[in-house]
Design a protein around this motif. Sequence first.
Motif, PDB file in Angstrom:
ATOM      1  N   VAL A   1       0.857  -1.190   0.000  1.00 50.56           N
ATOM      2  CA  VAL A   1       0.000   0.000   0.000  1.00 50.56           C
ATOM      3  C   VAL A   1       0.897   1.244   0.000  1.00 50.56           C
ATOM      4  N   SER A   2       0.261   2.408  -0.221  1.00 52.98           N
ATOM      5  CA  SER A   2       1.036   3.633  -0.414  1.00 52.98           C
ATOM      6  C   SER A   2       1.558   4.244   0.870  1.00 52.98           C
ATOM      7  N   ASP A   3       0.959   3.952   2.026  1.00 53.42           N
ATOM      8  CA  ASP A   3       1.358   4.574   3.294  1.00 53.42           C
ATOM      9  C   ASP A   3       2.032   3.521   4.166  1.00 53.42           C
ATOM     10  N   ASP A   4       3.291   3.811   4.561  1.00 50.37           N
ATOM     11  CA  ASP A   4       4.026   2.820   5.346  1.00 50.37           C
ATOM     12  C   ASP A   4       3.612   2.802   6.813  1.00 50.37           C
ATOM     13  N   LYS A   5       2.765   3.754   7.230  1.00 51.00           N
ATOM     14  CA  LYS A   5       2.330   3.795   8.625  1.00 51.00           C
ATOM     15  C   LYS A   5       0.987   3.101   8.845  1.00 51.00           C
ATOM     16  N   VAL A   6       0.368   2.648   7.781  1.00 45.31           N
ATOM     17  CA  VAL A   6      -0.968   2.044   7.899  1.00 45.31           C
ATOM     18  C   VAL A   6      -0.847   0.610   8.439  1.00 45.31           C
ATOM     19  N   THR A   7      -1.667   0.298   9.424  1.00 38.37           N
ATOM     20  CA  THR A   7      -1.759  -1.080   9.940  1.00 38.37           C
ATOM     21  C   THR A   7      -3.052  -1.714   9.440  1.00 38.37           C
ATOM     22  N   GLY A   8      -3.227  -2.999   9.690  1.00 35.89           N
ATOM     23  CA  GLY A   8      -4.433  -3.681   9.224  1.00 35.89           C
ATOM     24  C   GLY A   8      -4.573  -5.044   9.875  1.00 35.89           C
ATOM     25  N   LYS A   9      -5.618  -5.747   9.459  1.00 36.85           N
ATOM     26  CA  LYS A   9      -5.863  -7.093  10.013  1.00 36.85           C
ATOM     27  C   LYS A   9      -6.225  -8.034   8.882  1.00 36.85           C
ATOM     28  N   TRP A  10      -5.922  -9.339   9.130  1.00 34.68           N
ATOM     29  CA  TRP A  10      -6.175 -10.398   8.156  1.00 34.68           C
ATOM     30  C   TRP A  10      -7.396 -11.216   8.632  1.00 34.68           C
ATOM     31  N   LEU A  11      -8.268 -11.577   7.670  1.00 31.57           N
ATOM     32  CA  LEU A  11      -9.479 -12.351   7.959  1.00 31.57           C
ATOM     33  C   LEU A  11      -9.458 -13.631   7.157  1.00 31.57           C
ATOM     34  N   LYS A  12      -9.953 -14.715   7.759  1.00 30.34           N
ATOM     35  CA  LYS A  12     -10.152 -16.001   7.075  1.00 30.34           C
ATOM     36  C   LYS A  12     -11.627 -16.336   7.114  1.00 30.34           C
ATOM     37  N   ASN A  13     -12.233 -16.247   5.906  1.00 33.10           N
ATOM     38  CA  ASN A  13     -13.685 -16.458   5.782  1.00 33.10           C
ATOM     39  C   ASN A  13     -14.446 -15.540   6.741  1.00 33.10           C
ATOM     40  N   GLY A  14     -13.967 -14.264   6.866  1.00 31.32           N
ATOM     41  CA  GLY A  14     -14.642 -13.271   7.684  1.00 31.32           C
ATOM     42  C   GLY A  14     -14.231 -13.276   9.131  1.00 31.32           C
ATOM     43  N   ILE A  15     -13.376 -14.200   9.575  1.00 31.80           N
ATOM     44  CA  ILE A  15     -12.960 -14.292  10.974  1.00 31.80           C
ATOM     45  C   ILE A  15     -11.490 -13.873  11.041  1.00 31.80           C
TER      46      ILE A  15
ATOM     47  N   ASN B   1       6.108  -4.701   7.258  1.00 32.96           N
ATOM     48  CA  ASN B   1       7.419  -4.070   7.050  1.00 32.96           C
ATOM     49  C   ASN B   1       7.245  -2.887   6.085  1.00 32.96           C
ATOM     50  N   GLY B   2       7.138  -1.676   6.634  1.00 35.73           N
ATOM     51  CA  GLY B   2       6.928  -0.495   5.782  1.00 35.73           C
ATOM     52  C   GLY B   2       5.590  -0.563   5.075  1.00 35.73           C
ATOM     53  N   ARG B   3       5.626  -0.476   3.776  1.00 40.17           N
ATOM     54  CA  ARG B   3       4.377  -0.505   2.993  1.00 40.17           C
ATOM     55  C   ARG B   3       3.914  -1.931   2.689  1.00 40.17           C
ATOM     56  N   PHE B   4       4.695  -2.949   3.095  1.00 38.84           N
ATOM     57  CA  PHE B   4       4.375  -4.330   2.757  1.00 38.84           C
ATOM     58  C   PHE B   4       3.703  -5.026   3.951  1.00 38.84           C
TER      59      PHE B   4
END
Length: 1309
Positions: free
Chosen positions: A629-643, A656-659
């Motif tokens: 993604v374009s912003d290296d400060k953005v965090t997120g979460k991973w879902l498996k079938n919505g969980i 790691n940065g933007r990855f």
Amino acid sequence: MPEHKKPVGFAKKPQSQTVAPGGKAEFVAEVEKVNVKVKWQKGGKDLIAGPKYTIKVEGKKQTLIIKNLVKEDGGAYMAVLGAHKEKFELHLKEEAKPAAPAAVVGFAKKPQSQTVALGGKAEFVAEVEKVSMKVKWQKGGKDLIAGPKYTIKVEGKKQTLIINDLVKEDGGAYMAVLGTLKEKFELHLKEEEKPAAPVAVEGGKAHAEDQIQTELPVDDTAPDDAHQNLTGLFAEKPASVSARIGETISLIAKVDSSKLVRRPAIKWFKGKWMDLGSKAGKVYQFSEKYDGKAKVYTFEMKINVDRNVAGGYRCEVASKDQFDSVAFDITVETSVEESTNILSTFRRTAKAGDDAGELDFSGLLKKREVKTEVKAPIEEVDVWEILKSAKPCDYEKIAFQYGITDLRGMLKRLKKKKRVEKKSESFAKKLESAYQVDKGGKIRMSIELASPNLEVKWLKNGKEIRPSGRYIFEIIGLKRVLTIKNCTLADDAEYECIIGEDKCAADLFVKEPPVTIIVPLDDQHVFVDERVEFDCEVSEEGAVVVWSKDGVELTRDDSMTHRIKKSGKKHILIINDATKMDGGRYKIITNGGESEADLIVEDKVLQVLQSFADLTLKAAEQAVFRCEVSDDKVTGKWLKNGIEVVPSKRLHIAHNGRFHRLVIDDIAPDDEADYTFIPDGYAISLSAKLNFLEVKIDYVPRQEPPKIHLDCTGSVVSHNTIVVVAGNKLRLDVDASGEPPPTISWLKSDEVLSETEGRLRIEAKNNISSLVIEGAVREDEAKYNIVVQNPAGEDKAVIYLKVVDVPDPPVNVKIVGIGEDWCTAGWDVPPYDGGQPVTGYLLERKKKTSQRWMKLNFEPVQATTFTASRMIEGCQYEMRVYAVNGIGMSQPSVSSRTFMPLAVPGEPTHLTVEDVTDTTITLKWRIPEQIGAGGLDGYLIEYSKEGSDEWVAANKELVDRLGFTVKGLPTGEKINIRVRAVNIAGKSVPAVLSQPVTIREIVQHPKIWLPRQLRHTLVRKVGQQVNLLIPFQGKPRPLITWLKDGQPLDSKQVSTRNSEVDSILFIRSAERCNSGKYELSIQIENLIDKAIVKIRVVDKPAPPESLKIADVWGFNASLEWTPPKDDGNSEIIGYTIQKADKKTMEWFTVYEHNRKPHCTISDLIMGNEYYFRVFSENICGLSDSPRTTKNTAYIQKDSDIFAALPFKGHDFNQAPKFTQPLLDRSIVAGYTAKLSCSVRGSPKPKIVWMKNKMAIINDPKFLMYHNQGVLTLQIRKPSTFDGGKYSCKAVNDLGEAEVECKLEVRVPQ
């Protein structure tokens, strides 16, 4: 174990080429991966991009371009990619001669030969038929190059060669070359007329004074004013010009620096003391260039003309101890229709809405009556003298009239000056009322004494000034000079010079130089909550600047939104946590310039630079989902079938940065699901499916046909498509059963794959065969066939591999539209979309002088055009485009050509009809009121018949003049006319005539306008030309007739030539017979007008008649004669009488211009015999031959004896007298000094030198000289003890005389 990676190589190698000299060679190489770079070498050295070499990188394609090929460019070159090296060669061939063109463009006007005086300037003008053609100027077969000697100008079709400072070697033949055409012309040089020799001064007194002056010792002090000694620094001086309001004029000064040791400094002044350096802005712009080859500095001042520009100007240039100055005038032309409303003078010089500009107060002082077109330059006045003689009630009016801002300060100083000044007994010349000097400069203030023995004191603000390194006192004859070096603001004060009770004062004004901007502001494009810094560098530390936003001044009080910081010459505006309200145009202003830049603040938009795709894997393998993604400060979460996925030993989540990456080790059937990544704070998500490939193993008996076990296995040929992102690793495992164990073969588009090592390889283990692709590329996309064989049969399967990638950059980026503050860019779609449809395009722009690119849109645009706004007119920009698909964003495209936002000009003004004939109409107009930064290329004239909407262009090429004649119009038709102004931005709104014009000849009565000099008799000498130009009016074209004395003209003697507006009578060589009355008549139908011109051709007269000697008495002789028979057709204005002794017969003129036919000649010598002769004279001169007397005049001798007077000798005895006294001196300790005076006396006086009334005898420190009355006392290396009063006494028998002076010895500080 890590897999071994094969080095990246060339997909396409560069090929050798053969190119003609002067051309361009282009070598292309293609590599296997996008992110590698090729090095280009010659002779083992890397080639660097520049004017000679251009290196381009476009995806996998990398290009080397070599321009302007010469013989040295041939040879071997090398393309280096890691460990790979590819050699190629460049061969040069002789360029084939081009075929002769069908039509040759020639000269519309050829250069003419000239005769010019030495030291002057010669100007040769040639006009070509096309604007794009360039003339080469040659002498002796060699091209002339522009420099201090030669100036070459190109103005449209007009091309000019100027030769400066002509010397004897510049004469001769020159050549103007245009393609294959050559035109020869010559330059002849003539000697300048030498001025008459000055008349020698007679008399012994003048000779004695000259002798005294030449014998006095030369003073080693500085001259009165270094600026008085002009040293001729200018190679080209600015000349006086005349311009109209609204035009832009350019004044150029060139300085030859070949003999200078320091860089020259230039100043532009208006009037006596206004320095224009502090007025730089909308009206005055300054620039400087340096030609290193010619060693010439070019200084240019551009002026946007308005009413206040008119007046006298001065340009000064200085370099160390050299100085030069030139004065010139600027005259402003205006229209009689302009309003004289007094309120119009309160306008600003800039346009409405601009921050810059000055109030035009001086406009109130102009006369209220309507003036003619040409304004006389404003006379310079001394404001101090006006204030001294003015009443107190008129002070404010005078300050308003002459633009005085510090009136209160001037009145304080004037209060001290307003007193009746009596004639001073001490001062022969006082100080000026005021002086002005730049900060850091040098000023000299001088007075002149009425007597040499007066003591002078200098005061600053009432305190006495002592000599120092900055304050230097000089004595030059009767002059006393105070020099102040390195002036500072502390030197701005009142200075007084006191001699006894007399004193004079002057004010010194120290002016700070204007602060200019060295590094301008750059545009900024940021997101919300980011930090913004605008930094600018000025020419001086501690300078006062003003920051503003959208025209509103920013102060330190608004510290909540911004912060202003200074660091040396740098000025910084800082905005922490920028908001959308902070967007706008920011400007920094100094007293010598300004700079502005745009700030664009956008909401944060998260871009997906690289997504992840579906995976199909077998048990125990590793699944990797990775996105960027374009912003290296953005965090997120991973879902498996919505969980939400919880990390464990098998599940790893990394950021790691933007990855962002999700790794699943040893996958099992339970891991088959839809996996989604959701960035925190953004309403977007990325999803992909993990497919578990289950391998079924069945027991088969011997000789069982082979079978491929895949999820998609069905019929003999199964269809399956696998998608992989470029750069990712792909592994396809195939399990086959059969007895005996079958062999597995892989085919890529019918080509057998057998490599077991490298990027694309086949791996085999037990009954499993795997296709491994490291870093998938576009070339891997194909149909892959799997063939399984054993003796019992075979089985086949087909897998379609699709490689998706970011698209190629857009191509052919160009600017398709330009406006005042906007432009429209267009481009072509990428040649390759990366296997995914292009979803849109992103654009960036930058200023040409900047390295910072600024985004123009955050949401991709679907179209292939985009309009960008909020640009600065007259500023150069570049643009580039990115293509976006589902995988990510492409590399940037090649930048567009540099462009400049420009506005179309305003419509032409005052369009009127000047003349109409049966087929033509002549128009005239004035320039538009608004032109803009794009300038003006010309005008387009169009016409249409009344009632028709079809407009026809009357001129194929744009017209530069403010007038045009439309030809070929139908007689009797009513025609509408309109005129448009055109520049690079487009056409203006048309200026249209208020009503149609009927095409019909206007009958005009014939009228001859006889010139004033022809209303009297025209007199010409025999052999001279007669050329009469007589204008007339009349329509249609009249019938013209010439008569002489009522008879037709003889065409062999007299020639005539007639036009529509004048008639010319020409006589190549006038004779006496051409005298007479010439009658010109012009006739239109029954209307006629006549004019008579009288011509008289005159010649030299004949000699006088009947010359005789009437009488002789004493030392006198009387002559008489009669006028000549032929007076040469002109009145006899006198006679010239000459005499000759009979013995020598040498003739001497006695009388000239004697008007009477007789004369008396006196002072003849006794005993001599004389002949006489007489010449006649008229306006042509003396007669060719004289009339000589037949008889002689004899002067009788006298018997008287002359008695000489007794001689008495002159008594030259004289008491001693000093003709030049000793002068007070102030010298520096350690430097030898001389005291000099001069004395006169006879007999020669005895000289005695004394110090403090004590005679100086046999002292080796002092040397005494006496030469022709000049007395010199030399003091060797004086010290402070040598100061005191020195006197010189002269004594002889008739008396004595004494002079004295005061010597001050100062120690240098």
